[in-house]
Motif scaffolding. Structure first.
Motif, PDB file in Angstrom:
ATOM      1  N   GLU A 172       0.853  -1.195   0.000  1.00  0.00           N
ATOM      2  CA  GLU A 172       0.000   0.000   0.000  1.00  0.00           C
ATOM      3  C   GLU A 172       0.885   1.241   0.000  1.00  0.00           C
ATOM      4  O   GLU A 172       1.882   1.304   0.716  1.00  0.00           O
ATOM      5  CB  GLU A 172      -0.902   0.003   1.235  1.00  0.00           C
ATOM      6  CG  GLU A 172      -1.790   1.223   1.331  1.00  0.00           C
ATOM      7  CD  GLU A 172      -2.598   1.265   2.615  1.00  0.00           C
ATOM      8  OE1 GLU A 172      -3.325   2.258   2.822  1.00  0.00           O
ATOM      9  OE2 GLU A 172      -2.494   0.313   3.420  1.00  0.00           O
ATOM     10  N   GLY A 225       1.291   5.250   0.718  1.00  0.00           N
ATOM     11  CA  GLY A 225       0.709   6.358   1.456  1.00  0.00           C
ATOM     12  C   GLY A 225       0.943   7.680   0.761  1.00  0.00           C
ATOM     13  O   GLY A 225       1.688   7.779  -0.227  1.00  0.00           O
ATOM     14  N   ASP A 245       5.425   6.542   1.273  1.00  0.00           N
ATOM     15  CA  ASP A 245       5.911   5.358   1.958  1.00  0.00           C
ATOM     16  C   ASP A 245       5.107   4.133   1.515  1.00  0.00           C
ATOM     17  O   ASP A 245       3.942   4.229   1.169  1.00  0.00           O
ATOM     18  CB  ASP A 245       5.800   5.532   3.473  1.00  0.00           C
ATOM     19  CG  ASP A 245       4.389   5.917   3.895  1.00  0.00           C
ATOM     20  OD1 ASP A 245       3.754   6.704   3.176  1.00  0.00           O
ATOM     21  OD2 ASP A 245       3.907   5.418   4.926  1.00  0.00           O
ATOM     22  N   ARG A 276       3.491   0.841   2.733  1.00  0.00           N
ATOM     23  CA  ARG A 276       3.014   0.279   3.994  1.00  0.00           C
ATOM     24  C   ARG A 276       2.780  -1.221   3.865  1.00  0.00           C
ATOM     25  O   ARG A 276       2.502  -1.742   2.782  1.00  0.00           O
ATOM     26  CB  ARG A 276       1.712   0.965   4.412  1.00  0.00           C
ATOM     27  CG  ARG A 276       1.842   2.474   4.562  1.00  0.00           C
ATOM     28  CD  ARG A 276       0.495   3.093   4.843  1.00  0.00           C
ATOM     29  NE  ARG A 276       0.577   4.545   4.953  1.00  0.00           N
ATOM     30  CZ  ARG A 276      -0.494   5.333   5.085  1.00  0.00           C
ATOM     31  NH1 ARG A 276      -1.708   4.797   5.093  1.00  0.00           N
ATOM     32  NH2 ARG A 276      -0.340   6.641   5.180  1.00  0.00           N
ATOM     33  N   PRO A 336       6.704  -4.554   1.094  1.00  0.00           N
ATOM     34  CA  PRO A 336       7.110  -3.579   2.110  1.00  0.00           C
ATOM     35  C   PRO A 336       8.160  -4.149   3.056  1.00  0.00           C
ATOM     36  O   PRO A 336       8.256  -5.362   3.260  1.00  0.00           O
ATOM     37  CB  PRO A 336       5.792  -3.279   2.858  1.00  0.00           C
ATOM     38  CG  PRO A 336       4.716  -3.740   1.944  1.00  0.00           C
ATOM     39  CD  PRO A 336       5.274  -4.876   1.165  1.00  0.00           C
ATOM     40  N   SER A 357       8.159  -7.157   6.436  1.00  0.00           N
ATOM     41  CA  SER A 357       7.057  -8.069   6.157  1.00  0.00           C
ATOM     42  C   SER A 357       7.306  -9.395   6.856  1.00  0.00           C
ATOM     43  O   SER A 357       8.248  -9.556   7.629  1.00  0.00           O
ATOM     44  CB  SER A 357       6.896  -8.266   4.644  1.00  0.00           C
ATOM     45  OG  SER A 357       6.527  -7.057   4.019  1.00  0.00           O
ATOM     46  N   ASP A 383       9.936   3.043   0.672  1.00  0.00           N
ATOM     47  CA  ASP A 383       9.152   4.113   0.044  1.00  0.00           C
ATOM     48  C   ASP A 383       9.065   3.853  -1.450  1.00  0.00           C
ATOM     49  O   ASP A 383       9.700   2.940  -2.003  1.00  0.00           O
ATOM     50  CB  ASP A 383       9.757   5.486   0.337  1.00  0.00           C
ATOM     51  CG  ASP A 383      11.233   5.567  -0.025  1.00  0.00           C
ATOM     52  OD1 ASP A 383      11.611   5.062  -1.101  1.00  0.00           O
ATOM     53  OD2 ASP A 383      12.007   6.109   0.774  1.00  0.00           O
TER      54      ASP A 383
END
Length: 444
Positions: free
Chosen positions: A390, A392, A396, A398, A421, A424, A438
């Motif tokens: 994901e 942001g 970044d 996520r 990410p 994990s 990022d």
């Protein structure tokens, strides 16, 4: 002098009552659904004869409540094992998605072991027979009736004594003693209530087909979804072969499972491994494409995201998406422009998925961002790469849930590298994982 009986008003959508007429329901906030229902009921309730005495819970027989397999594995997966005797199931979906075809397949499979009654109110018996011939669903114990009256339906149930009852659809049935047109709120409430009582009293597994409105919700009173035991949503793009079955409500099983089906000329086929439908077979990698792993319910699915960034001479660049959330795509474009210095705001941007699948999970963000950057630079991503994460607003990447399960599915299908990410879960043997913090690191 005795006081005059007070008039009450009731919402036809949710059943909320009030002593004064209002234009908007105070419970469900619907407009124009509050109608007069007559005098308020008296405060006291006289005791009546009970249908069965109360017993300690440990002495209740549970054999009759066990699920019976329907013969269609993908449907049983969603239901939690199969149909339950006395349970009432509501199946909703858009017109033409394949609800009647699916139920006719289920009826033929269940008719191998017990009588099944299929009541159609939308088609003639001859039309349903023609479809059954095409599907190979001519079972000896499958009984068919074309009725629109609930009283006639009860007569058919008395005669056939089925173990499974299918009503297609609940909006076409009507109760003679109730005013209103078929499909209206009053008629749907009365018909559904009568069918639920019939199912509970005789232990008949009942399936009701429900129409949907323009916004995708089930037509009729909201109370209908509260009364039934299971609510299933049958989804699919009209131009795609893929169909997905989701459980919105399930008193007998989980609601985080999905069933995948393929709609063919010979009927509906369950897809235990549907990932191949969402990938494009090509010899060489193409710029603007990236593979990701999404989770539908408990099932990981491999899907491909495609993006095209093209120069335009128009003062207002075009933005078009298919299978993706418009707002999510616009947000990722802004993050790429601000955090990764990709100048794509003045270009036409098209983003879509392969196979008609709809991806709204945040874990698709990283794959979509890489596809946009790949198309903008006209450079293809390496073969055998998947991206999960994901993104942001700060750029970044996520963490998302179930990374290990997603990587296991990617490794099973032959992918060798995954961008995930940082921090994990434990790596999966056979696939190389690259942790990024990022978006800039992922692009590099």
């Amino acid at each position: 002098m005795a006081k005059a009986a007070k008039t009450t008003y009731r919402c036809t959508e949710c059943g909320w009552t009030t002593l004064k007429w209002v234009g908007r329901c105070g419970e469900c906030q619907a407009w124009g659904t509050v109608d007069e229902v007559g005098a308020a009921a008296p405060g006291g309730i006289a005791p009546a004869k009970v249908s069965s005495p109360a017993r300690p819970i440990a002495e209740i027989d549970v054999e009759a409540a066990h699920a019976v397999p329907s013969g269609l594995d993908e449907l049983d997966r969603v239901l939690g094992g199969g149909v339950v005797p006395g349970g009432v199931l509501l199946l909703a979906g858009e017109p033409g998605v394949g609800k009647s075809t699916l139920l006719l397949e289920v009826a033929a499979l269940c008719a191998d072991s017990a009588p099944v009654l299929y009541v159609t109110g939308e088609e003639s018996a001859g039309q349903v027979r023609l479809r059954a011939e095409r599907l190979g669903a001519l079972a000896p114990k499958l009984y068919l009736a074309a009725e629109t009256s609930i009283a006639s339906l009860v007569s058919h149930v008395d005669e056939v004594a089925p173990k499974l009852l299918i009503v297609d659809s609940v909006q076409t049935m009507s109760a003679p003693e109730v005013s209103g047109v078929p499909g209206g709120v009053t008629q749907v409430r009365e018909v559904a209530g009568a069918l639920i009582r019939l199912a509970k009293e005789r232990g008949i597994a009942t399936v009701l087909v429900g129409h949907v409105t323009k916004d995708g919700s089930i037509a009729g009173p909201r109370m209908l979804e509260h009364l039934v035991d299971v609510v299933l949503q049958f989804e699919g793009d009209r131009h795609s072969r893929l169909r997905m079955l989701r459980a919105v409500k399930n008193r007998y099983g989980p609601t985080d499972e999905i069933g995948c089906f393929e709609l063919t000329d010979s009927g509906i086929i369950g897809l235990p491994d549907p990932s191949g439908l969402f990938l494009t077979r090509r010899n060489e990698p193409v710029p603007g494409t990236c593979v990701t792993v999404t989770v539908e319910g408990r099932r990981p699915l491999i899907a491909e995201v495609q993006a095209l960034v093209a120069p335009t001479a128009l003062p207002q660049p075009r933005r078009a998406t298919s299978g993706l959330d418009n707002a999510r795509v616009a947000m990722l474009m802004a993050v790429l422009e601000r955090r990764a210095n990709l100048r794509i705001g003045a270009s036409d941007v098209y983003a879509s998925t392969v196979g008609g699948v709809r991806l709204h999970e945040p874990s698709v963000d990283l794959a979509l961002a890489l596809a946009l950057a790949s198309s903008n630079a006209d450079l293809a991503l390496p073969r055998g790469l998947v991206a999960i994460g994901e993104v942001g607003l700060a750029g970044d990447v996520r963490a998302v849930s179930g990374v290990q399960r997603r990587l296991s599915e990617a490794q099973r299908l032959g992918f060798t590298t995954a961008i995930v990410p940082e921090y994990s879960e434990e790596p999966v043997e056979g696939i190389e994982t690259i942790g990024v913090a990022d978006l800039g690191e992922a692009l590099r």
